[in-house]
Scaffold this motif. Structure first.
Motif, short mmCIF file in Angstrom:
data_model
loop_
_atom_site.label_atom_id
_atom_site.label_comp_id
_atom_site.label_asym_id
_atom_site.label_seq_id
_atom_site.Cartn_x
_atom_site.Cartn_y
_atom_site.Cartn_z
N MET A 138 26.84 19.89 35.21
CA MET A 138 26.59 20.64 33.99
C MET A 138 25.40 20.04 33.28
SD MET A 138 29.45 19.11 31.35
CE MET A 138 29.03 20.21 30.00
N SER A 139 24.87 20.78 32.36
CA SER A 139 23.81 20.28 31.52
C SER A 139 24.36 20.33 30.10
CB SER A 139 22.61 21.21 31.72
OG SER A 139 21.60 20.83 30.86
N PHE A 140 24.59 19.14 29.53
CA PHE A 140 25.22 19.08 28.20
C PHE A 140 24.16 19.24 27.13
CE2 PHE A 140 26.68 16.94 24.39
CZ PHE A 140 28.00 17.33 24.30
N ARG A 141 24.40 20.18 26.22
CA ARG A 141 23.46 20.43 25.12
C ARG A 141 24.20 20.34 23.80
NH1 ARG A 141 22.34 24.36 28.74
NH2 ARG A 141 23.98 25.57 27.75
N SER A 142 23.53 19.80 22.82
CA SER A 142 24.14 19.78 21.49
C SER A 142 23.02 19.78 20.46
CB SER A 142 24.98 18.52 21.33
OG SER A 142 25.38 18.39 19.98
N ASP A 143 23.23 20.49 19.36
CA ASP A 143 22.23 20.41 18.30
C ASP A 143 22.72 19.50 17.17
OD1 ASP A 143 24.16 22.09 17.37
OD2 ASP A 143 22.87 23.90 17.31
N ALA A 144 23.77 18.70 17.47
CA ALA A 144 24.30 17.78 16.46
C ALA A 144 23.34 16.62 16.25
CB ALA A 144 25.66 17.25 16.91
N SER A 145 23.52 15.89 15.14
CA SER A 145 22.66 14.75 14.85
C SER A 145 22.91 13.61 15.84
CB SER A 145 22.84 14.30 13.41
OG SER A 145 24.20 14.34 13.06
N PHE A 146 24.09 13.54 16.41
CA PHE A 146 24.39 12.65 17.54
C PHE A 146 25.73 13.10 18.09
CE2 PHE A 146 26.52 10.57 14.00
CZ PHE A 146 27.74 10.20 14.55
N THR A 147 26.04 12.66 19.31
CA THR A 147 27.32 13.01 19.91
C THR A 147 27.97 11.77 20.51
OG1 THR A 147 26.46 15.20 20.49
CG2 THR A 147 28.46 14.49 21.64
N ASP A 148 29.21 11.49 20.11
CA ASP A 148 30.01 10.45 20.76
C ASP A 148 30.63 11.05 22.02
OD1 ASP A 148 29.74 8.77 18.50
OD2 ASP A 148 31.53 9.63 17.56
N LEU A 149 30.67 10.27 23.09
CA LEU A 149 31.29 10.77 24.32
C LEU A 149 32.16 9.68 24.94
CD1 LEU A 149 29.51 12.87 27.09
CD2 LEU A 149 31.15 11.07 27.67
#
Ligand code: ZN
Length: 310
Positions: free
Chosen positions: A256-267
């Motif tokens: 998959m290609s993970f996309r987010s427009d959040a200021s940061f992402t915890d994973l």
């Protein structure tokens, strides 16, 4: 741009166990390890950056010195805290304040909204969420009268369940439960009842007045609507969106290609293994995708939970 991999901080607790080692392979400090602070910049457990150009620095340092990695978010502290909780025994029955009560009574601390994704639970397992008092006056009389069985609201729990715990909600994790908790960056807990247990020969402190102050009555369940979407080889479920965070669970079999427009992402990788932007990851790996990283190629067979600020 680098992913930010973190070294967890472990907390020994009277109710803790050893599954953070047996399930996740962590090098835990003892057989009563209750919490893995996996993504944390809290002064009571500030994670070190594990590799890359910021290796050895803490997450709180990174937040202070490189705010651009977090999309320039305002605020004097990193907003979220991600934990894995291994409850071998029952946790105390507790409640957390909201931001305004905590700011006034806890030296400017944040309040605590939290949520639980249940990773494992015993057969016929349960947890405590909410209470049965109809009013604030009844909250007080049931607590002062120690009418615990009548007061607390116990619900069945199984792996895969999810619970949002708003400030003011009485709650307790029961023995045998393994949980991924996403919460505000706060360590303020008011203990209502601790089953009269002793730690080093003494009962742990209770916070009866603060608890009565902050408990919401009557109890109103927060039942977030879970929504699933499919993209490429991944199925992603939104577990909750609230003013503090958005939490999602992704099951991937392939790429998959993970996309987010959040200021940061915890994973947090919670099952399986694979690669994230070319880095090998496995169950128990925790990282932050910084602002502006762009699309993140992810491959493998795994389940992970992400969170970003609300
Ligand atoms: Zn809590």
């Amino acid at each position: 741009m680098e992913l930010i991999f973190l070294k967890p901080v472990f907390k020994q607790m009277i109710w803790g166990g050893s599954r953070l080692k047996s399930v996740f392979g962590y090098d835990i400090p003892g057989d009563n390890t209750g919490e893995c602070w996996a993504i944390s910049a809290h002064p009571n457990g500030d994670c070190e950056i594990a590799e890359g150009r910021y290796a050895g620095k803490t997450l709180s340092w990174l937040w202070k010195e490189h705010r651009e990695l977090f999309g320039g978010l305002p605020g004097d502290r990193f907003p979220l805290l991600v934990k894995i909780i291994d409850a071998k025994a029952d946790l105390s029955i507790q409640v957390h304040p909201d931001d305004s009560y905590a700011a006034e009574h806890e030296n400017g601390s944040l309040g605590k909204t939290e949520c639980w994704y249940i990773l494992d639970a015993p057969e016929n397992g349960s947890i405590i969420i909410g209470h049965n008092a109809a009013s604030k006056a009844e909250v007080r009389s049931m607590i002062e009268g120690r009418k615990w069985d009548a007061f607390i609201r116990e619900v069945p729990v199984k792996a895969g369940d999810f619970f949002q715990i708003n400030p003011g909600c009485v709650h307790a994790i029961k023995g045998g439960t393994l949980i991924l908790e996403t919460q505000q960056n706060s360590d303020i807990t008011y203990r209502v009842y601790d089953y009269d247990r002793l730690q080093d020969g003494k009962p742990r402190q209770l916070h009866i007045q603060q608890s009565i102050d902050v408990i919401t009555a009557p109890f109103e369940p927060a039942d977030p609507v879970r929504k699933t979407r499919k993209e490429q080889d991944a199925e992603t479920e939104t577990l909750v969106t609230c003013s503090c965070y958005k939490v999602e669970k992704t099951v991937l079999h392939g790429r998959m290609s993970f996309r987010s427009d959040a200021s940061f992402t915890d994973l947090s990788v919670l099952e399986g293994a694979g690669t994230i932007a070319g880095h090998a990851v496995r169950k128990g790996t925790h990282l932050i995708i910084p602002s502006g990283f762009g699309e993140v190629p992810i491959e493998g067979n795994m389940m992970f939970i992400t969170s970003c600020p609300g």
